[in-house]
Scaffold this motif. Structure first.
Motif, PDB file in Angstrom:
ATOM      1  N   LEU A  73       0.831  -1.207   0.000  1.00  0.00           N
ATOM      2  CA  LEU A  73       0.000   0.000   0.000  1.00  0.00           C
ATOM      3  C   LEU A  73       0.866   1.258   0.000  1.00  0.00           C
ATOM      4  CD1 LEU A  73      -2.952  -0.840   2.453  1.00  0.00           C
ATOM      5  CD2 LEU A  73      -2.976  -0.770  -0.045  1.00  0.00           C
ATOM      6  N   ALA A  74       1.952   1.223   0.755  1.00  0.00           N
ATOM      7  CA  ALA A  74       2.864   2.362   0.777  1.00  0.00           C
ATOM      8  C   ALA A  74       3.474   2.585  -0.604  1.00  0.00           C
ATOM      9  CB  ALA A  74       3.956   2.151   1.818  1.00  0.00           C
ATOM     10  N   ALA A  75       3.867   1.507  -1.270  1.00  0.00           N
ATOM     11  CA  ALA A  75       4.461   1.620  -2.604  1.00  0.00           C
ATOM     12  C   ALA A  75       3.463   2.232  -3.589  1.00  0.00           C
ATOM     13  CB  ALA A  75       4.909   0.242  -3.090  1.00  0.00           C
ATOM     14  N   TYR A  76       2.203   1.787  -3.531  1.00  0.00           N
ATOM     15  CA  TYR A  76       1.173   2.381  -4.396  1.00  0.00           C
ATOM     16  C   TYR A  76       0.993   3.864  -4.073  1.00  0.00           C
ATOM     17  CZ  TYR A  76      -0.594  -1.871  -6.657  1.00  0.00           C
ATOM     18  OH  TYR A  76      -0.736  -2.997  -7.432  1.00  0.00           O
ATOM     19  N   LEU A  77       1.070   4.202  -2.803  1.00  0.00           N
ATOM     20  CA  LEU A  77       0.881   5.589  -2.391  1.00  0.00           C
ATOM     21  C   LEU A  77       2.030   6.473  -2.888  1.00  0.00           C
ATOM     22  CD1 LEU A  77      -1.166   7.272  -0.825  1.00  0.00           C
ATOM     23  CD2 LEU A  77       0.117   6.808   1.256  1.00  0.00           C
ATOM     24  N   TYR A  78       3.257   5.972  -2.783  1.00  0.00           N
ATOM     25  CA  TYR A  78       4.398   6.739  -3.286  1.00  0.00           C
ATOM     26  C   TYR A  78       4.242   6.991  -4.791  1.00  0.00           C
ATOM     27  CZ  TYR A  78       6.562   5.126   1.103  1.00  0.00           C
ATOM     28  OH  TYR A  78       6.834   4.857   2.427  1.00  0.00           O
ATOM     29  N   ALA A  79       3.806   5.955  -5.519  1.00  0.00           N
ATOM     30  CA  ALA A  79       3.623   6.099  -6.968  1.00  0.00           C
ATOM     31  C   ALA A  79       2.486   7.079  -7.275  1.00  0.00           C
ATOM     32  CB  ALA A  79       3.329   4.739  -7.589  1.00  0.00           C
ATOM     33  N   PHE A  80       1.424   7.017  -6.472  1.00  0.00           N
ATOM     34  CA  PHE A  80       0.270   7.908  -6.650  1.00  0.00           C
ATOM     35  C   PHE A  80       0.693   9.368  -6.521  1.00  0.00           C
ATOM     36  CE2 PHE A  80      -3.429  10.100  -4.653  1.00  0.00           C
ATOM     37  CZ  PHE A  80      -4.344   9.960  -5.683  1.00  0.00           C
ATOM     38  N   SER A  86     -10.697   8.120  -3.061  1.00  0.00           N
ATOM     39  CA  SER A  86     -11.260   7.283  -4.123  1.00  0.00           C
ATOM     40  C   SER A  86     -10.303   7.155  -5.297  1.00  0.00           C
ATOM     41  CB  SER A  86     -12.604   7.850  -4.598  1.00  0.00           C
ATOM     42  OG  SER A  86     -12.454   9.135  -5.154  1.00  0.00           O
ATOM     43  N   ARG A  87      -9.567   8.224  -5.632  1.00  0.00           N
ATOM     44  CA  ARG A  87      -8.600   8.138  -6.736  1.00  0.00           C
ATOM     45  C   ARG A  87      -7.426   7.242  -6.368  1.00  0.00           C
ATOM     46  NH1 ARG A  87      -6.373  13.425  -8.940  1.00  0.00           N
ATOM     47  NH2 ARG A  87      -5.420  11.923 -10.374  1.00  0.00           N
ATOM     48  N   TYR A  88      -6.994   7.312  -5.115  1.00  0.00           N
ATOM     49  CA  TYR A  88      -5.911   6.423  -4.669  1.00  0.00           C
ATOM     50  C   TYR A  88      -6.354   4.966  -4.755  1.00  0.00           C
ATOM     51  CZ  TYR A  88      -3.003   3.784  -1.399  1.00  0.00           C
ATOM     52  OH  TYR A  88      -2.204   2.822  -0.817  1.00  0.00           O
ATOM     53  N   LEU A  89      -7.574   4.664  -4.295  1.00  0.00           N
ATOM     54  CA  LEU A  89      -8.076   3.290  -4.359  1.00  0.00           C
ATOM     55  C   LEU A  89      -8.151   2.810  -5.809  1.00  0.00           C
ATOM     56  CD1 LEU A  89     -10.933   3.253  -1.690  1.00  0.00           C
ATOM     57  CD2 LEU A  89      -8.632   2.334  -1.489  1.00  0.00           C
ATOM     58  N   ALA A  90      -8.540   3.721  -6.714  1.00  0.00           N
ATOM     59  CA  ALA A  90      -8.638   3.343  -8.126  1.00  0.00           C
ATOM     60  C   ALA A  90      -7.286   3.035  -8.742  1.00  0.00           C
ATOM     61  CB  ALA A  90      -9.320   4.466  -8.916  1.00  0.00           C
ATOM     62  N   SER A  91      -6.212   3.515  -8.103  1.00  0.00           N
ATOM     63  CA  SER A  91      -4.865   3.267  -8.641  1.00  0.00           C
ATOM     64  C   SER A  91      -4.303   1.919  -8.198  1.00  0.00           C
ATOM     65  CB  SER A  91      -3.909   4.381  -8.188  1.00  0.00           C
ATOM     66  OG  SER A  91      -3.579   4.242  -6.809  1.00  0.00           O
ATOM     67  N   ILE A  92      -4.931   1.292  -7.211  1.00  0.00           N
ATOM     68  CA  ILE A  92      -4.427   0.020  -6.675  1.00  0.00           C
ATOM     69  C   ILE A  92      -4.853  -1.119  -7.594  1.00  0.00           C
ATOM     70  CG2 ILE A  92      -4.499  -1.568  -4.715  1.00  0.00           C
ATOM     71  CD1 ILE A  92      -5.029   0.844  -2.925  1.00  0.00           C
ATOM     72  N   GLN A  93      -3.921  -1.952  -7.968  1.00  0.00           N
ATOM     73  CA  GLN A  93      -4.195  -3.001  -8.941  1.00  0.00           C
ATOM     74  C   GLN A  93      -4.282  -4.374  -8.280  1.00  0.00           C
ATOM     75  OE1 GLN A  93      -1.546  -2.693 -12.285  1.00  0.00           O
ATOM     76  NE2 GLN A  93      -1.627  -0.463 -12.292  1.00  0.00           N
ATOM     77  N   ASP A  94      -4.899  -4.434  -7.123  1.00  0.00           N
ATOM     78  CA  ASP A  94      -5.015  -5.685  -6.396  1.00  0.00           C
ATOM     79  C   ASP A  94      -6.245  -5.614  -5.497  1.00  0.00           C
ATOM     80  OD1 ASP A  94      -3.159  -8.185  -5.289  1.00  0.00           O
ATOM     81  OD2 ASP A  94      -4.401  -7.281  -3.741  1.00  0.00           O
ATOM     82  N   ASP A  95      -7.178  -6.549  -5.684  1.00  0.00           N
ATOM     83  CA  ASP A  95      -8.450  -6.490  -4.954  1.00  0.00           C
ATOM     84  C   ASP A  95      -8.293  -6.563  -3.437  1.00  0.00           C
ATOM     85  OD1 ASP A  95      -9.577  -6.308  -7.413  1.00  0.00           O
ATOM     86  OD2 ASP A  95     -10.418  -8.328  -7.446  1.00  0.00           O
TER      87      ASP A  95
END
Length: 613
Positions: free
Chosen positions: A512-519, A529-538
């Motif tokens: 989650l931290a890695a996705y957040l850094y990329a976001f 909601s935009r951050y959640l949409a960027s996550i590619q894992d259910d």
């Protein structure tokens, strides 16, 4: 979840345009609860609401079954769409122009196939409708429908048609219009013959189009005009048509279901249509199959109240009785319409008219307990005193003793006592009820059933004593709270990135931290909601929505952040010490005393650092 090649600006526009509370409110009855809105989860059975929507963050989370995410995710889950299909659906509703490539050629091909099959069904529905209303072959079927009280406006509204006796009427038209016949066979409109040509699936039947939740024709039900069996023949199941998950007329009834907060479930198509003519516009039907758990959850997504209106004969009443358990498990408020003289709804409307049907049958529907008692007495000859006593005892043991509310038990006991006062008293019936309940409670205790707790399920209604959840380690709480802060503050995320990167103890938290850094690296500002949409894992998306739904118990300040970082780092050091201790013991056991001593020095150094912290 993967957004694939869908442009970010389309996803952003969809998320910006659609308010999550309004979208979910079309499926779930929500009520205000502090900052959140709450309701019964549409994805699992429950009696007390654990489904939360946060309008400020534009996210949802169910603390019962764990689902959660943004508005696109909700449409995915509720409609069974892929991510791209959900974005397309929301974009169409918002009149947002969209163009993007499918993720893979295989996905593009599957989507094209589905669209062709739906177009084939839409064409077939128009053709059958035309044949019914405008041909000599269709006239007997049209005369029959009119004799049964189906007006021309009803026939038009439900696009009822007729498949003639000739074997390849539809097939020839499909070929002429260059529909891919292999797909038409896959969609169950035609059947391939060994000679290489195709014949129609339905012949000499009145045709009822079956539509999906969006109103697209995806299957048919055909009613015979003669004595052929079966009387009703449904399309076989396909990739688009699943009988256990679809309710006839749901697409048209949805608005009225939402307005009245009630659905009426019938057994057949004709009952739904005749009830519609009688002003009951919230009626749906199963399609030649018993009510399923999927049906019950579909109903629960739209309303909290259901009326079962099945045929009045033995088979219909037995089916209604069987459906009660599924609907009760889904947490629905249930009533059962009782039709006299073994009539079905269609016949009742014809015999007694629309007003009496609405007022006496639908509005006069009885609670499940009352229906169970009425259903039970069919098995007893109540002209005989001994049979009367057996009925009373059976009613107590099989129906009344199961009623949880004392007032409810007393109500039905008084009704029984009033009717059967000549053979037993109210006090005797009440005593037998209490004894029956006591025996069952004792049996449950002796069987250990009271150890089987499931939080907020239909079985315990979210009440009673449940085992305490296993405590999470201190670092887990620290990581979750730190992630919460990072999701709300870009500067805090930058600080954590510099201090520890993705070195979280929990792998999911690190992801989650890695996705957040990329976001944030893409220039985005904090947006749940935009951050959640960027996550590619259910599973990660569900975890993130759970973290976002929690409120930090402490204020956000430098000291709190430092405490969390220290706690996370401390656990990593403790794990390293534990690893070194195992390595030292193994080295010592192997006879390498000097090697073991060197590892011991490393252990002491790490232990010293921990004590300073």
């Amino acid at each position: 979840m993967s957004s694939g090649p869908i442009p970010e600006h389309i996803i952003e526009a969809v998320l910006k345009h659609h308010d999550i509370a309004q979208v979910i409110g079309k499926y779930v009855h929500l009520s205000k609860h502090g900052r959140n809105l709450k309701g019964l989860c549409p994805f699992h059975s429950e009696k007390s609401p654990s489904f939360n929507v946060n309008p400020e963050k534009q996210i949802y989370k169910c603390f019962g079954c764990g689902v959660g995410g943004h508005v696109i995710r909700f449409i995915q889950e509720i409609e069974g769409y892929s991510f791209g299909e959900a974005v397309r659906h929301l974009a169409e509703e918002a009149n947002i122009a969209y163009t993007w490539e499918q993720q893979t050629p295989e996905q593009a091909e599957r989507q094209q196939e589905k669209e062709q099959i739906v177009k084939g069904h839409e064409f077939a529905a128009k053709l059958y409708s035309h044949i019914l209303k405008n041909s000599a072959e269709g006239k007997p079927a049209l005369d029959y429908l009119r004799s049964r009280g189906f007006t021309d406006s009803l026939i038009e509204a439900f696009q009822i048609g007729f498949a003639p006796q000739r074997r390849d009427v539809l097939a020839q038209f499909l070929v002429q219009r260059q529909f891919p016949m292999s797909l038409m066979e896959k969609g169950a409109l035609v059947t391939a013959r060994s000679e290489g040509d195709y014949v129609d699936k339905f012949r000499n039947r009145i045709m009822f189009p079956i539509r999906d939740a969006r109103g697209a024709v995806i299957a048919f039900a055909g009613r015979t005009l003669g004595t052929e069996q079966p009387k009703y023949l449904n399309s076989p199941e396909t990739a688009l048509f699943r009988k256990s998950r679809l309710l006839y007329n749901y697409h048209a009834a949805r608005a009225e279901i939402k307005r009245t907060n009630q659905v009426v479930v019938f057994e057949g198509y004709a009952d739904v249509i005749k009830a519609w003519s009688a002003g009951v516009h919230n009626g749906v039907a199963t399609m030649g199959t018993a009510l399923t758990e999927e049906h019950a959850l579909l109903i629960r997504r739209s309303t909290e109240s259901v009326v079962i209106c099945y045929d009045g004969d033995d088979a219909g009443q037995a089916a209604a009785f069987k459906s009660l358990g599924l609907l009760e498990k889904a947490g629905l408020d249930i009533k059962v319409a009782v039709l006299p003289n073994r009539l079905d709804p269609d016949e009742y409307v014809e015999s007694f008219g629309a007003d009496r049907f609405r007022k006496e049958i639908i509005e006069g529907a009885v609670p499940p307990e009352k229906f169970k008692l009425l259903h039970l007495r069919r098995n007893f000859n109540l002209q005989d005193n001994e049979a009367k006593l057996r009925y009373v005892r059976t009613a107590i043991r099989e129906v009344i003793a199961d009623i949880e509310a004392p007032t409810g038990r007393e109500h039905y006991l008084k009704e029984l006592a009033s009717e059967f006062s000549a053979i037993t008293s109210f006090e005797s019936m009440k005593q037998e009820t209490n004894e029956t309940r006591g025996e069952r409670q004792q049996k449950m205790r002796s069987n250990g059933d009271n150890n089987d707790f499931s939080w907020n399920t239909v079985r315990n209604g979210g009440t009673g004593s449940a085992p305490l959840p296993k405590l999470k380690p201190a670092y887990d709480k620290a990581e979750r709270h730190l992630l919460y802060m990072m999701m709300h503050d870009r500067d805090i995320s930058d600080l954590v990135h510099k201090r520890m990167g993705d070195a979280f103890n929990d792998e999911a938290h690190a992801a989650l931290a890695a996705y957040l850094y990329a976001f944030y690296a893409h220039g985005s500002e904090p947006d749940a909601s935009r951050y959640l949409a960027s996550i590619q894992d259910d599973p990660l998306e569900r975890l993130a929505s759970s973290i976002l739904m929690t409120e930090s118990e402490q204020g956000i300040n430098d000291q709190v952040i430092e405490d969390y970082l220290r706690q996370i780092h401390k656990h990593r050091q403790q794990e390293e010490i534990e690893r070194l201790v195992k390595e030292r013991d193994a080295t010592e056991k192997a006879g390498d005393v000097l090697g073991a001593a060197k590892i011991e020095l490393d252990i002491l150094a790490l232990t010293g650092k921990l004590q300073k912290r």
